[in-house]
Scaffold this active site. Structure first.
Site, PDB file in Angstrom:
ATOM      1  N   ASP A 150       0.717  -1.490  -0.565  1.00 29.65           N
ATOM      2  CA  ASP A 150      -0.415  -0.330   0.304  1.00 29.65           C
ATOM      3  C   ASP A 150       0.688   1.451   0.046  1.00 29.65           C
ATOM      4  O   ASP A 150       1.650   2.098   1.336  1.00 29.65           O
ATOM      5  CB  ASP A 150      -0.675  -0.017   1.759  1.00 29.65           C
ATOM      6  CG  ASP A 150      -1.618   1.262   1.089  1.00 29.65           C
ATOM      7  OD1 ASP A 150      -1.481   1.976   0.570  1.00 29.65           O
ATOM      8  OD2 ASP A 150      -2.911   1.013   2.340  1.00 29.65           O
ATOM      9  N   THR A 202      -3.516   5.822  -2.570  1.00 31.87           N
ATOM     10  CA  THR A 202      -3.948   6.438  -2.993  1.00 31.87           C
ATOM     11  C   THR A 202      -3.452   7.062  -4.160  1.00 31.87           C
ATOM     12  O   THR A 202      -2.157   7.289  -3.980  1.00 31.87           O
ATOM     13  CB  THR A 202      -4.750   7.382  -1.439  1.00 31.87           C
ATOM     14  OG1 THR A 202      -2.899   7.998  -1.057  1.00 31.87           O
ATOM     15  CG2 THR A 202      -5.422   6.832  -0.577  1.00 31.87           C
TER      16      THR A 202
HETATM   17  C1  LIG Z   1      -1.484   3.640   3.767  1.00 29.23           C
HETATM   18  C2  LIG Z   1      -3.016   4.569   3.866  1.00 29.23           C
HETATM   19  N1  LIG Z   1      -3.529   3.992   2.903  1.00 29.23           N
HETATM   20  C3  LIG Z   1      -4.581   2.996   3.549  1.00 29.23           C
HETATM   21  C4  LIG Z   1      -5.673   4.984   3.906  1.00 29.23           C
HETATM   22  C5  LIG Z   1      -6.198   4.821   3.293  1.00 29.23           C
HETATM   23  O1  LIG Z   1      -7.141   6.005   2.507  1.00 29.23           O
HETATM   24  P1  LIG Z   1      -8.653   6.846   2.787  1.00 29.23           P
HETATM   25  O2  LIG Z   1      -8.174   7.537   3.647  1.00 29.23           O
HETATM   26  O3  LIG Z   1      -7.895   7.770   1.021  1.00 29.23           O
HETATM   27  O4  LIG Z   1      -9.422   6.155   2.381  1.00 29.23           O
HETATM   28  C6  LIG Z   1      -4.677   5.852   3.678  1.00 29.23           C
HETATM   29  C7  LIG Z   1      -5.374   7.204   5.019  1.00 29.23           C
HETATM   30  O5  LIG Z   1      -4.551   7.488   5.503  1.00 29.23           O
HETATM   31  C8  LIG Z   1      -2.886   5.930   4.371  1.00 29.23           C
HETATM   32  O6  LIG Z   1      -2.230   6.485   5.159  1.00 29.23           O
END
Ligand SMILES: Cc1ncc(COP(=O)(O)O)c(C=O)c1O
Length: 420
Positions: free
Chosen positions: A208, A234
């Site tokens: 991620d 994201t």
């Molecule tokens: C590593 C990581 N993955 C996923 C997300 C989730 O994204 P969203 O807020 O767009 O759902 C975040 C949000 O801060 C994040 O830091």
């Protein structure tokens, strides 16, 4: 805009954004072109399905937009379309991660014909208080309710990933999927070692890269694509696009891409937000420019200056610094003690002189126009609502043109405010 009430509120928020120093590590400022695409007539269109296979008519232009976004996403990260697939429809990071797990990790609790209960798939993800994200299997997230999280953490001395420990845990638990890429981890992740662990445990390797995507695109952070099976991101953090997400999937005989597409639609979502997809396409083109590369270089330079200047003033930084845009400051410790504190009665006397909790620090900075977020530090003994640290990031202010000298001044201001 005829709606004066909303117009006024938008204007007020615009003003607020201009006025403050924004050090929220997950935020950024998008271009006018991204905003234009977001606010376009594309928002009127329903386009359930994928390009060429829609459930609604009138999608010949939308198909081109989605394909353009796909092409640009693959090109930005130097990916061969024969080797990588990308789904550009996830509405944001959390649903993107949920889609991956829905597609790839078995859910248990179902009675089998022989009377046994099927096994719930395991997601190995970093624990929240060590820097992981909620959607990497934390209990309060759907990802922790439908699947079992195998939490891993950091080495208590170095506050960085201990890959040997991680491997040991993975071999014992044999999770379906191992997630790396975090919310509050300032350092470079060794993707190669993550791959070795995943191979040894016969797990899927998921990255991620939400926080670091812009740095990867800009060539200042190692790319995970040489190693991962699945990469989610994201698009609105360092990548500087609209709020949305992408899921990249390696094409191989397992056809994980087909499963993931089905999990996004119709599994979890209906009509994609076409205006958002167009805005992502715009941001991806911007991120492929030399100007963006310069930006990414500056983001990291600025973070290193912020680290040096805070450290010089006695603040303890988690892991001793950063390799990215992100910094974690142990405000409760204040640099006088390097050992993790055992705060039993949470009294200031137990902390370093001048110590301040993360909440207090964040509130106080906000009063002086510096916006940060309170954050748990690894092995935090305080509660998440009032943890021991703050998280800082340089992506947003670097977009506004701030350079090393500005960050020197910002560090000085932070120090003065917190020590008042
Ligand atoms: C590593 C990581 N993955 C996923 C997300 C989730 O994204 P969203 O807020 O767009 O759902 C975040 C949000 O801060 C994040 O830091």
């Amino acid at each position: 805009m005829k709606d004066i009430q909303v117009k006024k509120l938008i204007e007020a928020e615009k003003k607020r954004q201009k006025k403050v120093i924004n050090l929220i590590a997950s935020e950024n400022y998008v271009s006018k072109d991204v905003l234009e695409a977001l606010g376009s007539e594309l928002t009127n269109k329903y386009a359930e399905g994928y390009a060429g296979k829609r459930y609604y008519g009138g999608n010949e232009i939308v198909d081109k937009i989605e394909q353009l976004c796909v092409d640009r996403a693959l090109k930005l990260f130097n990916l061969d379309p024969n080797e990588w697939h990308v789904n550009v429809q996830p509405l944001s990071g959390s649903p993107a991660n949920l889609a991956v797990f829905t597609a790839l990790v078995p859910r248990g609790g179902v009675m089998q014909k022989d009377g046994t209960t099927s096994i719930t798939g395991k997601i190995m993800g970093m624990a929240l208080d060590q820097g992981g994200h909620l959607t990497h299997g934390q209990k309060v997230s759907a990802t922790g309710k439908f699947w079992q999280q195998i939490p891993y953490g950091l080495d208590q001395t170095t506050e960085t990933i201990n890959y040997d420990q991680l491997r040991e845990l993975a071999m014992k638990e044999k999770p379906t999927i191992i997630v790396s890429g975090y919310t509050a981890y300032p350092r470079i992740i060794d993707w190669k070692r993550m791959r070795e662990v995943a191979d040894a445990a016969e797990s899927i390797m998921m990255v991620d890269m939400s926080h670091i995507a812009g740095l990867v695109a800009g060539g200042v952070y190692p790319s995970p694509f040489d190693y991962a099976d699945v990469v989610t991101t994201t698009t609105h953090k360092t990548l500087r696009g609209p709020r949305a997400a992408l899921i990249f999937v390696k094409r191989d005989a397992r056809e994980l891409n087909k499963k993931i597409d089905k999990a996004v639609f119709p599994g979890l979502q209906g009509g994609p937000h076409v205006n958002q997809i167009a805005a992502v396409a715009v941001a991806l083109k911007e991120a492929a420019t030399p100007a963006f590369r310069k930006y990414a270089i500056q983001v990291v330079k600025n973070a290193k200056v912020l680290v040096d200047e805070l450290e010089k003033r006695g603040w303890r930084l988690i892991s001793g610094g950063t390799d990215s845009h992100l910094i974690l400051v142990d405000t409760w410790n204040d640099g006088k003690k390097r050992e993790p504190l055992v705060v039993t009665s949470a009294t200031k006397a137990e902390a370093g002189a001048g110590a301040i909790t993360g909440k207090e620090a964040s509130d106080r900075l906000e009063k002086h126009g510096i916006i940060v977020n309170k954050n748990a530090i690894p092995f935090d003994k305080r509660l998440p609502a009032d943890p021991s640290g703050i998280r800082l990031g340089t992506a947003a202010e670097t977009t506004r043109g701030r350079k090393e000298k500005d960050f020197k001044a910002i560090a000085k201001k932070i120090d003065e405010i917190l020590r008042k």
